[in-house]
Design a protein around this motif. Sequence first.
Motif, PDB file in Angstrom:
ATOM      1  N   SER A 138       2.410  -4.176  -5.621  1.00  0.00           N
ATOM      2  CA  SER A 138       3.326  -3.539  -6.560  1.00  0.00           C
ATOM      3  C   SER A 138       2.941  -2.081  -6.790  1.00  0.00           C
ATOM      4  O   SER A 138       3.810  -1.195  -6.871  1.00  0.00           O
ATOM      5  N   PHE A 139       1.656  -1.823  -6.877  1.00  0.00           N
ATOM      6  CA  PHE A 139       1.151  -0.460  -7.082  1.00  0.00           C
ATOM      7  C   PHE A 139       1.544   0.461  -5.918  1.00  0.00           C
ATOM      8  O   PHE A 139       2.025   1.584  -6.116  1.00  0.00           O
ATOM      9  N   PHE A 140       1.379  -0.017  -4.695  1.00  0.00           N
ATOM     10  CA  PHE A 140       1.690   0.819  -3.532  1.00  0.00           C
ATOM     11  C   PHE A 140       3.202   0.945  -3.305  1.00  0.00           C
ATOM     12  O   PHE A 140       3.654   1.954  -2.758  1.00  0.00           O
ATOM     13  N   ARG A 141       3.981  -0.057  -3.709  1.00  0.00           N
ATOM     14  CA  ARG A 141       5.443   0.098  -3.651  1.00  0.00           C
ATOM     15  C   ARG A 141       5.880   1.251  -4.557  1.00  0.00           C
ATOM     16  O   ARG A 141       6.784   2.022  -4.220  1.00  0.00           O
ATOM     17  N   ARG A 196       7.704   4.767  -3.586  1.00  0.00           N
ATOM     18  CA  ARG A 196       8.901   5.218  -4.307  1.00  0.00           C
ATOM     19  C   ARG A 196       8.741   6.658  -4.790  1.00  0.00           C
ATOM     20  O   ARG A 196       9.702   7.442  -4.794  1.00  0.00           O
ATOM     21  N   GLU A 197       7.514   7.011  -5.170  1.00  0.00           N
ATOM     22  CA  GLU A 197       7.225   8.349  -5.664  1.00  0.00           C
ATOM     23  C   GLU A 197       6.966   9.347  -4.532  1.00  0.00           C
ATOM     24  O   GLU A 197       6.772  10.535  -4.774  1.00  0.00           O
ATOM     25  N   GLY A 198       6.931   8.852  -3.301  1.00  0.00           N
ATOM     26  CA  GLY A 198       6.688   9.736  -2.161  1.00  0.00           C
ATOM     27  C   GLY A 198       5.247  10.099  -1.945  1.00  0.00           C
ATOM     28  O   GLY A 198       4.936  11.020  -1.169  1.00  0.00           O
ATOM     29  N   VAL A 199       4.320   9.388  -2.594  1.00  0.00           N
ATOM     30  CA  VAL A 199       2.884   9.676  -2.453  1.00  0.00           C
ATOM     31  C   VAL A 199       2.382   9.179  -1.096  1.00  0.00           C
ATOM     32  O   VAL A 199       1.570   9.836  -0.438  1.00  0.00           O
ATOM     33  N   VAL A 200       2.827   7.985  -0.680  1.00  0.00           N
ATOM     34  CA  VAL A 200       2.468   7.435   0.637  1.00  0.00           C
ATOM     35  C   VAL A 200       3.745   7.014   1.347  1.00  0.00           C
ATOM     36  O   VAL A 200       4.766   6.727   0.713  1.00  0.00           O
ATOM     37  N   GLU A 201       3.692   6.951   2.673  1.00  0.00           N
ATOM     38  CA  GLU A 201       4.863   6.552   3.443  1.00  0.00           C
ATOM     39  C   GLU A 201       4.863   5.059   3.742  1.00  0.00           C
ATOM     40  O   GLU A 201       5.913   4.433   3.823  1.00  0.00           O
ATOM     41  N   VAL A 202       3.678   4.506   3.901  1.00  0.00           N
ATOM     42  CA  VAL A 202       3.543   3.080   4.252  1.00  0.00           C
ATOM     43  C   VAL A 202       2.515   2.439   3.328  1.00  0.00           C
ATOM     44  O   VAL A 202       1.502   3.056   2.990  1.00  0.00           O
ATOM     45  N   SER A 203       2.792   1.203   2.934  1.00  0.00           N
ATOM     46  CA  SER A 203       1.837   0.483   2.085  1.00  0.00           C
ATOM     47  C   SER A 203       0.767  -0.182   2.935  1.00  0.00           C
ATOM     48  O   SER A 203       1.093  -0.949   3.850  1.00  0.00           O
ATOM     49  N   GLU A 212       3.133  -7.300 -22.384  1.00  0.00           N
ATOM     50  CA  GLU A 212       1.770  -6.811 -22.610  1.00  0.00           C
ATOM     51  C   GLU A 212       0.773  -7.565 -21.752  1.00  0.00           C
ATOM     52  O   GLU A 212      -0.174  -6.988 -21.218  1.00  0.00           O
ATOM     53  N   HIS A 213       1.009  -8.858 -21.601  1.00  0.00           N
ATOM     54  CA  HIS A 213       0.125  -9.682 -20.770  1.00  0.00           C
ATOM     55  C   HIS A 213       0.129  -9.187 -19.318  1.00  0.00           C
ATOM     56  O   HIS A 213      -0.929  -9.085 -18.675  1.00  0.00           O
ATOM     57  N   THR A 214       1.334  -8.867 -18.804  1.00  0.00           N
ATOM     58  CA  THR A 214       1.445  -8.381 -17.427  1.00  0.00           C
ATOM     59  C   THR A 214       0.738  -7.042 -17.265  1.00  0.00           C
ATOM     60  O   THR A 214       0.021  -6.818 -16.283  1.00  0.00           O
ATOM     61  N   LEU A 215       0.906  -6.160 -18.237  1.00  0.00           N
ATOM     62  CA  LEU A 215       0.262  -4.846 -18.176  1.00  0.00           C
ATOM     63  C   LEU A 215      -1.256  -4.961 -18.163  1.00  0.00           C
ATOM     64  O   LEU A 215      -1.940  -4.283 -17.393  1.00  0.00           O
ATOM     65  N   ILE A 216      -1.776  -5.825 -19.014  1.00  0.00           N
ATOM     66  CA  ILE A 216      -3.231  -6.020 -19.074  1.00  0.00           C
ATOM     67  C   ILE A 216      -3.744  -6.583 -17.754  1.00  0.00           C
ATOM     68  O   ILE A 216      -4.773  -6.152 -17.224  1.00  0.00           O
ATOM     69  N   SER A 217      -3.012  -7.554 -17.208  1.00  0.00           N
ATOM     70  CA  SER A 217      -3.409  -8.178 -15.948  1.00  0.00           C
ATOM     71  C   SER A 217      -3.424  -7.164 -14.809  1.00  0.00           C
ATOM     72  O   SER A 217      -4.393  -7.082 -14.042  1.00  0.00           O
ATOM     73  N   TYR A 218      -2.345  -6.363 -14.701  1.00  0.00           N
ATOM     74  CA  TYR A 218      -2.272  -5.353 -13.646  1.00  0.00           C
ATOM     75  C   TYR A 218      -3.379  -4.303 -13.818  1.00  0.00           C
ATOM     76  O   TYR A 218      -3.989  -3.870 -12.834  1.00  0.00           O
TER      77      TYR A 218
END
Length: 292
Positions: A78-81, A85-92, A19-25
């Motif tokens: 982490s968000f752009f990775r 993975r979802e194919g939304v962007v090709e490069v971070s 939960e701490h990680t989720l809140i931080s992100y």
Amino acid sequence: MISIQSFLKYLEFEKRSSEHTLISYRCDLEQFLSFCEDKEVREIGSITTKFVRRWVVKLVDDGMAPKSVSRKITALKSFFRFQMREGVVEVSPVDGVVTPKIPKKLPVFVRDAEMNHLLDDIPFANDFEGVRDKLILELFYGSGMRLSELVNLTDRCFDLKQGLVKVTGKFKKERLIPMYKELVELVKSYIGVRDAEFGEVGAFFVTAKGVKVYHKLVYRVVNKYLGLVTTLHKKSPHVLRHSFATSLLNAGADLNAIKELLGHSNLNATEVYTHSSFEKITDIYNQAHPRS
């Protein structure tokens, strides 16, 4: 409109993040999205490396600590990775962003004059605990050993004829540390008082009940006596380890020799003490130089 909800769900259910990680992100990413809205960037594909760098510069200009900035960059990476993975962007766009260097914390240490006052002028009780407590302080300051190393000492660790103590450090690595004459005599006195009080015992340092000392007891001893001579917030055994290293360095000891005495695996861990030594040199220069 850029959304972070699917990413947070991925963290929660796939990565099983705390939960701490989720809140931080969530907080870090929402701050980035707010910056995007201010700059009217509404499509994730429009975010470039240059744009991310502008955000980082703004964080730094706003006075944010390097450690916090690095955490936010990590969240964005982490968000752009996930988006890749979802194919939304090709490069971070975050891959080309360098995290700010986090400065090392300078070691806290007790000054030589304060330690000399404690060990030479402050009276210790003339009983078993008084003798033991003084030796604990003298051994920490005179050898630089760690708390765990001191707690696990046995009589066999001492070679009083040669004036040496053998300690077992991290990864069971052993090292020999020389002891000055007064420290050797203190060890002899303590053994005599301890044996008269309890007879043969397995551990070197024992409690008032004759059993092996534990970490909290030793910590309390150090904290109590350092409180008599210093106003430092931290008054722990590790502060005495820092004090040992700083005193040697200020007296001109070789950095490699200090590394061996402390049991460091590489010189980088020891070099942090050079900052404290340089501060002292700077103070002397500023006080002594006629043009300073």
